[in-house]
Design a protein around this motif. Structure first.
Motif, mmCIF file in Angstrom:
data_model
loop_
_atom_site.group_PDB
_atom_site.id
_atom_site.type_symbol
_atom_site.label_atom_id
_atom_site.label_comp_id
_atom_site.label_asym_id
_atom_site.label_seq_id
_atom_site.Cartn_x
_atom_site.Cartn_y
_atom_site.Cartn_z
ATOM 1 N N ILE A 272 -34.027 -27.721 -38.226
ATOM 2 C CA ILE A 272 -33.225 -26.328 -38.792
ATOM 3 C C ILE A 272 -32.452 -26.034 -37.944
ATOM 4 O O ILE A 272 -32.922 -25.481 -36.808
ATOM 5 C CB ILE A 272 -34.161 -25.156 -39.477
ATOM 6 C CG1 ILE A 272 -35.003 -25.800 -40.682
ATOM 7 C CG2 ILE A 272 -33.215 -24.224 -40.065
ATOM 8 C CD1 ILE A 272 -35.998 -24.805 -40.945
ATOM 9 N N ALA A 273 -30.988 -25.653 -37.987
ATOM 10 C CA ALA A 273 -30.025 -25.040 -37.325
ATOM 11 C C ALA A 273 -29.989 -23.646 -37.495
ATOM 12 O O ALA A 273 -29.913 -23.127 -38.590
ATOM 13 C CB ALA A 273 -28.706 -25.750 -37.426
ATOM 14 N N LEU A 274 -30.055 -22.734 -36.498
ATOM 15 C CA LEU A 274 -30.062 -21.339 -36.761
ATOM 16 C C LEU A 274 -28.861 -20.778 -36.116
ATOM 17 O O LEU A 274 -28.332 -21.144 -35.200
ATOM 18 C CB LEU A 274 -31.296 -20.593 -35.862
ATOM 19 C CG LEU A 274 -32.559 -21.030 -36.358
ATOM 20 C CD1 LEU A 274 -33.474 -20.482 -35.234
ATOM 21 C CD2 LEU A 274 -33.017 -20.972 -37.848
ATOM 22 N N THR A 275 -28.093 -19.893 -36.806
ATOM 23 C CA THR A 275 -26.804 -19.390 -36.350
ATOM 24 C C THR A 275 -26.932 -18.215 -35.087
ATOM 25 O O THR A 275 -28.075 -17.781 -35.036
ATOM 26 C CB THR A 275 -26.431 -18.096 -37.460
ATOM 27 O OG1 THR A 275 -25.228 -17.560 -36.807
ATOM 28 C CG2 THR A 275 -27.272 -17.090 -37.730
ATOM 29 N N SER A 276 -26.231 -18.535 -34.384
ATOM 30 C CA SER A 276 -26.165 -17.641 -33.057
ATOM 31 C C SER A 276 -25.990 -16.390 -33.111
ATOM 32 O O SER A 276 -25.846 -15.615 -32.320
ATOM 33 C CB SER A 276 -25.090 -18.286 -31.878
ATOM 34 O OG SER A 276 -23.915 -18.592 -32.547
ATOM 35 N N SER A 277 -25.489 -15.703 -34.486
ATOM 36 C CA SER A 277 -25.061 -14.449 -34.613
ATOM 37 C C SER A 277 -25.975 -13.523 -35.043
ATOM 38 O O SER A 277 -25.664 -12.339 -35.138
ATOM 39 C CB SER A 277 -24.025 -14.588 -35.739
ATOM 40 O OG SER A 277 -22.990 -15.501 -35.609
ATOM 41 N N SER A 278 -27.396 -14.018 -35.080
ATOM 42 C CA SER A 278 -28.506 -13.069 -35.756
ATOM 43 C C SER A 278 -29.541 -13.147 -35.001
ATOM 44 O O SER A 278 -30.102 -14.152 -34.404
ATOM 45 C CB SER A 278 -28.531 -13.211 -37.267
ATOM 46 O OG SER A 278 -29.713 -12.668 -37.598
ATOM 47 N N GLU A 279 -30.291 -12.013 -34.898
ATOM 48 C CA GLU A 279 -31.717 -12.018 -34.338
ATOM 49 C C GLU A 279 -32.708 -11.758 -35.804
ATOM 50 O O GLU A 279 -33.902 -12.451 -35.845
ATOM 51 C CB GLU A 279 -32.054 -11.118 -33.359
ATOM 52 C CG GLU A 279 -31.379 -11.429 -32.170
ATOM 53 C CD GLU A 279 -31.830 -10.406 -30.868
ATOM 54 O OE1 GLU A 279 -32.509 -10.858 -30.123
ATOM 55 O OE2 GLU A 279 -31.192 -9.476 -31.010
ATOM 56 N N THR A 280 -32.300 -10.679 -36.413
ATOM 57 C CA THR A 280 -33.485 -10.232 -37.618
ATOM 58 C C THR A 280 -33.590 -11.437 -38.589
ATOM 59 O O THR A 280 -34.492 -11.772 -38.939
ATOM 60 C CB THR A 280 -32.635 -9.168 -38.478
ATOM 61 O OG1 THR A 280 -32.368 -8.073 -37.497
ATOM 62 C CG2 THR A 280 -33.640 -8.681 -39.530
ATOM 63 N N PHE B 198 -36.707 -25.707 -34.532
ATOM 64 C CA PHE B 198 -35.279 -24.986 -34.664
ATOM 65 C C PHE B 198 -34.410 -24.966 -33.512
ATOM 66 O O PHE B 198 -34.924 -25.312 -32.326
ATOM 67 C CB PHE B 198 -35.703 -23.367 -34.670
ATOM 68 C CG PHE B 198 -36.546 -22.973 -35.770
ATOM 69 C CD1 PHE B 198 -36.405 -23.019 -37.226
ATOM 70 C CD2 PHE B 198 -38.065 -22.947 -35.496
ATOM 71 C CE1 PHE B 198 -37.035 -22.494 -38.236
ATOM 72 C CE2 PHE B 198 -38.920 -22.560 -36.786
ATOM 73 C CZ PHE B 198 -38.460 -22.345 -37.956
ATOM 74 N N GLN B 199 -33.228 -24.782 -33.750
ATOM 75 C CA GLN B 199 -32.172 -24.982 -32.730
ATOM 76 C C GLN B 199 -30.926 -24.018 -33.015
ATOM 77 O O GLN B 199 -30.473 -24.215 -34.054
ATOM 78 C CB GLN B 199 -31.658 -26.531 -32.534
ATOM 79 C CG GLN B 199 -30.575 -26.652 -31.497
ATOM 80 C CD GLN B 199 -31.126 -26.274 -29.903
ATOM 81 O OE1 GLN B 199 -32.155 -26.643 -29.648
ATOM 82 N NE2 GLN B 199 -30.339 -25.540 -29.260
#
Length: 275
Positions: A97-105, A124-125
């Motif tokens: 799963i690719a995770l946006t670099s724009s968020s933490e929550t 995750f990446q």
């Protein structure tokens, strides 16, 4: 005082009617950036108050407090935080799963949802939030904010999951995605200005609600496309309060994130009285 402003549509009502000229005259500046950057600037003491990810508040609650009555939350669908997947969510075990670099929550929320609600262990990446490239290389991707809205508008191929909807279905509590937090030291260094900023944000929120978000909707249409009905449904589907139900939802989120090893401690929620 430096005010951090998340550069996403969903938080506009808290800033829309701020008297920016007066703030500048009072020595304040406003820095606009994606949530992850506002989070980082506040952690580096370069932002003093701002809309930050709830997760960032959780990590820094020993140094931060919350402004009252302000958040970006949802009792159900949030319509701008989506997991796009080539597989049903319950089949994402051992998938990438690719995770946006724009968020933490939202990143932490996805991990909580997969672990606690679906018993799924994926890998995750973090990637730049580019929908097509993410889905070319991964089995699923998480996008938030305007990136998520744009991707969902064109998506015809993938399963789409609204994380706010899943959270509410599983917990019956609102999901608090962003809070208005400030560095505690501001209570002594800039208390009057802090009070004015918080009061102004509450007034901006309330005026936008009274106007049924009409000016904000037109701004969003101009900047991001889409029709009036879409943005009307979007803003009226969000919740900008912070009360007892929000505290329950945020506390549960912190507890589950702690159980997943994402937060070292479960923070207490402290709020500033601006009157």
């Amino acid at each position: 005082m430096n005010i951090g402003e998340i550069s996403y549509t969903n938080i506009i009502p808290l800033y829309y009617y701020l008297d920016r000229e007066r703030l500048m005259d009072d020595g304040a500046t406003i820095t606009s950036a994606v949530p992850s950057k506002v989070n980082r600037l506040m952690e580096e003491n370069k932002v003093d108050i701002g809309g930050i990810s709830s997760f960032s508040f959780g990590k820094n609650a020993d140094r931060y407090s919350l402004a009252p009555d302000l958040s970006v939350s949802a009792f159900g669908k949030v319509n701008s935080i989506f997991l796009f997947s080539k597989y049903p969510i319950e089949e994402l075990g051992e998938k990438r799963i690719a995770l946006t670099s724009s968020s933490e929550t939202s990143v932490a929320l996805l991990k909580v949802i997969l672990h606690h609600f679906y018993d799924v262990a994926a890998s995750f990446q973090v990637e730049t939030p580019l929908f097509d490239q993410m889905m070319e290389q991964y089995d699923a991707c998480l996008l938030i904010g305007d990136d998520a809205i744009s991707a969902n508008r064109v998506n015809r191929r993938y399963h789409v999951y609204d994380l706010g909807e899943i959270w509410y279905q599983q917990t019956g509590l609102p999901m608090v995605f962003a809070v208005m937090a400030y560095r505690k030291i501001m209570e002594t260094e800039k208390k009057d200005l802090l009070s004015y900023v918080i009061k102004s944000m509450i007034e901006s929120k309330e005026r936008c609600q009274f106007e049924k978000f009409s000016p904000v909707i037109h701004k969003a249409m101009q900047e991001h496309g889409g029709d009036y009905a879409f943005w009307d449904s979007y803003f009226n589907g969000l919740n900008y309060e912070f009360n007892g139900e929000h505290e329950k939802g945020l506390n549960l989120y912190f507890r589950l994130a702690n159980e997943c090893g994402l937060l070292k401690t479960i923070p207490s929620i402290l709020k500033f009285s601006y009157t």
